[in-house]
Design a protein around this motif. Structure first.
Motif, PDB file in Angstrom:
ATOM      1  N   VAL A   3       8.428   3.506  -0.866  1.00 29.91           N
ATOM      2  CA  VAL A   3       7.605   3.124  -2.015  1.00 29.91           C
ATOM      3  C   VAL A   3       6.613   2.035  -1.615  1.00 29.91           C
ATOM      4  CG1 VAL A   3       7.677   1.995  -4.270  1.00 29.91           C
ATOM      5  CG2 VAL A   3       9.260   3.845  -3.764  1.00 29.91           C
ATOM      6  N   MET A   4       7.078   0.998  -0.934  1.00 24.91           N
ATOM      7  CA  MET A   4       6.187  -0.094  -0.540  1.00 24.91           C
ATOM      8  C   MET A   4       5.132   0.396   0.462  1.00 24.91           C
ATOM      9  SD  MET A   4       6.937  -2.613  -2.345  1.00 24.91           S
ATOM     10  CE  MET A   4       6.042  -3.924  -1.575  1.00 24.91           C
ATOM     11  N   GLY A   5       5.507   1.277   1.367  1.00 26.16           N
ATOM     12  CA  GLY A   5       4.552   1.839   2.311  1.00 26.16           C
ATOM     13  C   GLY A   5       3.493   2.674   1.619  1.00 26.16           C
ATOM     14  N   THR A   6       3.905   3.456   0.628  1.00 25.93           N
ATOM     15  CA  THR A   6       2.962   4.277  -0.128  1.00 25.93           C
ATOM     16  C   THR A   6       1.991   3.402  -0.907  1.00 25.93           C
ATOM     17  OG1 THR A   6       4.654   5.991  -0.331  1.00 25.93           O
ATOM     18  CG2 THR A   6       2.787   6.129  -1.838  1.00 25.93           C
ATOM     19  N   ILE A   7       2.510   2.376  -1.552  1.00 27.79           N
ATOM     20  CA  ILE A   7       1.637   1.455  -2.292  1.00 27.79           C
ATOM     21  C   ILE A   7       0.649   0.793  -1.338  1.00 27.79           C
ATOM     22  CG2 ILE A   7       1.595  -0.723  -3.577  1.00 27.79           C
ATOM     23  CD1 ILE A   7       4.266   0.162  -4.839  1.00 27.79           C
ATOM     24  N   GLY A   8       1.116   0.322  -0.211  1.00 30.66           N
ATOM     25  CA  GLY A   8       0.236  -0.305   0.771  1.00 30.66           C
ATOM     26  C   GLY A   8      -0.817   0.646   1.296  1.00 30.66           C
ATOM     27  N   TYR A   9      -0.445   1.901   1.512  1.00 33.28           N
ATOM     28  CA  TYR A   9      -1.398   2.903   2.002  1.00 33.28           C
ATOM     29  C   TYR A   9      -2.517   3.128   0.989  1.00 33.28           C
ATOM     30  CZ  TYR A   9      -3.297   7.391   3.436  1.00 33.28           C
ATOM     31  OH  TYR A   9      -4.139   8.406   3.794  1.00 33.28           O
ATOM     32  N   PHE A  10      -2.140   3.278  -0.292  1.00 36.23           N
ATOM     33  CA  PHE A  10      -3.153   3.522  -1.313  1.00 36.23           C
ATOM     34  C   PHE A  10      -4.020   2.293  -1.550  1.00 36.23           C
ATOM     35  CE2 PHE A  10      -0.424   7.153  -2.513  1.00 36.23           C
ATOM     36  CZ  PHE A  10      -1.400   8.141  -2.402  1.00 36.23           C
ATOM     37  N   VAL A  11      -3.450   1.108  -1.469  1.00 38.72           N
ATOM     38  CA  VAL A  11      -4.260  -0.106  -1.601  1.00 38.72           C
ATOM     39  C   VAL A  11      -5.276  -0.166  -0.465  1.00 38.72           C
ATOM     40  CG1 VAL A  11      -4.184  -2.627  -1.431  1.00 38.72           C
ATOM     41  CG2 VAL A  11      -2.589  -1.435  -2.931  1.00 38.72           C
ATOM     42  N   LYS A  12      -4.844   0.114   0.741  1.00 37.35           N
ATOM     43  CA  LYS A  12      -5.758   0.108   1.893  1.00 37.35           C
ATOM     44  C   LYS A  12      -6.797   1.221   1.753  1.00 37.35           C
ATOM     45  CE  LYS A  12      -6.720  -1.595   5.954  1.00 37.35           C
ATOM     46  NZ  LYS A  12      -7.139  -2.969   6.132  1.00 37.35           N
ATOM     47  N   LEU A  13      -6.370   2.378   1.264  1.00 36.46           N
ATOM     48  CA  LEU A  13      -7.275   3.506   1.079  1.00 36.46           C
ATOM     49  C   LEU A  13      -8.382   3.167   0.085  1.00 36.46           C
ATOM     50  CD1 LEU A  13      -7.344   6.473   2.103  1.00 36.46           C
ATOM     51  CD2 LEU A  13      -6.222   7.107  -0.020  1.00 36.46           C
ATOM     52  N   ILE A  14      -8.064   2.417  -0.952  1.00 36.06           N
ATOM     53  CA  ILE A  14      -9.051   1.995  -1.941  1.00 36.06           C
ATOM     54  C   ILE A  14      -9.865   0.820  -1.414  1.00 36.06           C
ATOM     55  CG2 ILE A  14      -9.315   0.980  -4.242  1.00 36.06           C
ATOM     56  CD1 ILE A  14      -6.837   2.666  -5.040  1.00 36.06           C
ATOM     57  N   HIS A  15      -9.236  -0.054  -0.656  1.00 37.00           N
ATOM     58  CA  HIS A  15      -9.889  -1.282  -0.190  1.00 37.00           C
ATOM     59  C   HIS A  15     -11.035  -0.979   0.784  1.00 37.00           C
ATOM     60  CE1 HIS A  15     -10.723  -4.744   2.255  1.00 37.00           C
ATOM     61  NE2 HIS A  15      -9.882  -5.516   1.618  1.00 37.00           N
ATOM     62  N   ILE A  16     -10.881  -0.033   1.668  1.00 38.82           N
ATOM     63  CA  ILE A  16     -11.889   0.232   2.709  1.00 38.82           C
ATOM     64  C   ILE A  16     -13.230   0.639   2.102  1.00 38.82           C
ATOM     65  CG2 ILE A  16     -12.476   1.744   4.648  1.00 38.82           C
ATOM     66  CD1 ILE A  16      -9.503   1.632   5.439  1.00 38.82           C
ATOM     67  N   PRO A  17     -13.296   1.646   1.206  1.00 33.08           N
ATOM     68  CA  PRO A  17     -14.610   1.999   0.638  1.00 33.08           C
ATOM     69  C   PRO A  17     -15.208   0.877  -0.222  1.00 33.08           C
ATOM     70  CG  PRO A  17     -13.006   3.717   0.143  1.00 33.08           C
ATOM     71  CD  PRO A  17     -12.279   2.604   0.788  1.00 33.08           C
ATOM     72  N   VAL A  18     -14.358   0.185  -0.993  1.00 29.35           N
ATOM     73  CA  VAL A  18     -14.859  -0.902  -1.829  1.00 29.35           C
ATOM     74  C   VAL A  18     -15.422  -2.007  -0.947  1.00 29.35           C
ATOM     75  CG1 VAL A  18     -14.169  -2.708  -3.445  1.00 29.35           C
ATOM     76  CG2 VAL A  18     -13.336  -0.386  -3.780  1.00 29.35           C
ATOM     77  N   ASN A  19     -14.740  -2.317   0.135  1.00 31.13           N
ATOM     78  CA  ASN A  19     -15.214  -3.346   1.061  1.00 31.13           C
ATOM     79  C   ASN A  19     -16.540  -2.934   1.686  1.00 31.13           C
ATOM     80  OD1 ASN A  19     -15.105  -5.776   2.442  1.00 31.13           O
ATOM     81  ND2 ASN A  19     -14.022  -4.870   4.177  1.00 31.13           N
ATOM     82  N   ASN A  20     -16.697  -1.669   2.040  1.00 32.25           N
ATOM     83  CA  ASN A  20     -17.947  -1.195   2.628  1.00 32.25           C
ATOM     84  C   ASN A  20     -19.093  -1.282   1.626  1.00 32.25           C
ATOM     85  OD1 ASN A  20     -16.956  -0.708   5.166  1.00 32.25           O
ATOM     86  ND2 ASN A  20     -16.445   1.417   4.724  1.00 32.25           N
ATOM     87  N   ILE A  21     -18.805  -1.006   0.356  1.00 35.51           N
ATOM     88  CA  ILE A  21     -19.840  -1.101  -0.678  1.00 35.51           C
ATOM     89  C   ILE A  21     -20.259  -2.557  -0.862  1.00 35.51           C
ATOM     90  CG2 ILE A  21     -20.265  -0.848  -3.158  1.00 35.51           C
ATOM     91  CD1 ILE A  21     -18.454   1.672  -3.016  1.00 35.51           C
ATOM     92  N   LEU A  22     -19.277  -3.461  -0.927  1.00 31.67           N
ATOM     93  CA  LEU A  22     -19.588  -4.873  -1.163  1.00 31.67           C
ATOM     94  C   LEU A  22     -20.292  -5.526   0.018  1.00 31.67           C
ATOM     95  CD1 LEU A  22     -16.329  -6.061  -2.970  1.00 31.67           C
ATOM     96  CD2 LEU A  22     -18.548  -5.586  -3.989  1.00 31.67           C
ATOM     97  N   VAL A  23     -19.815  -5.225   1.225  1.00 30.57           N
ATOM     98  CA  VAL A  23     -20.388  -5.855   2.410  1.00 30.57           C
ATOM     99  C   VAL A  23     -21.670  -5.127   2.836  1.00 30.57           C
ATOM    100  CG1 VAL A  23     -19.943  -6.418   4.841  1.00 30.57           C
ATOM    101  CG2 VAL A  23     -18.148  -6.719   3.146  1.00 30.57           C
ATOM    102  N   GLY A  24     -21.786  -3.889   2.498  1.00 34.37           N
ATOM    103  CA  GLY A  24     -22.970  -3.121   2.838  1.00 34.37           C
ATOM    104  C   GLY A  24     -22.899  -2.503   4.215  1.00 34.37           C
ATOM    105  N   GLY A  25     -21.688  -2.280   4.723  1.00 37.03           N
ATOM    106  CA  GLY A  25     -21.519  -1.634   6.020  1.00 37.03           C
ATOM    107  C   GLY A  25     -21.923  -2.506   7.191  1.00 37.03           C
ATOM    108  N   ALA A  26     -21.944  -3.816   6.994  1.00 39.58           N
ATOM    109  CA  ALA A  26     -22.349  -4.709   8.078  1.00 39.58           C
ATOM    110  C   ALA A  26     -21.247  -4.949   9.059  1.00 39.58           C
ATOM    111  CB  ALA A  26     -22.810  -6.045   7.512  1.00 39.58           C
TER     112      ALA A  26
END
Length: 70
Positions: free
Chosen positions: A47-70
């Motif tokens: 359960v904790m691994g699945t939650i961590g995977y989905f958080v990371k899965l959501i975090h990467i695109p959001v981070n790219n949008i905010l930072v602008g792919g820099a």
């Protein structure tokens, strides 16, 4: 002064006494109890691994949008 030293000496003595009584009351789990605990821990890991995977899965695109792919 000696009363304070006696009180300070009683604290570790009481702690060790209580710890010894606790260890005497502890028993080794039987096979059924061990399997049940192992299953609960395994499910928790999944359960904790699945939650961590989905958080990371959501975090990467959001981070790219905010930072602008820099």
């Amino acid at each position: 002064m000696s009363d304070q030293l006696k009180e300070l000496a009683e604290i570790p003595r009481d702690f060790l006494k209580d710890g010894g009584l606790f260890l005497k009351r502890c028993t080794k789990p039987d096979k059924r109890e061990f399997i049940k605990i192992s299953q609960a821990v395994g499910i928790g890991f999944v359960v904790m691994g699945t939650i961590g995977y989905f958080v990371k899965l959501i975090h990467i695109p959001v981070n790219n949008i905010l930072v602008g792919g820099a």
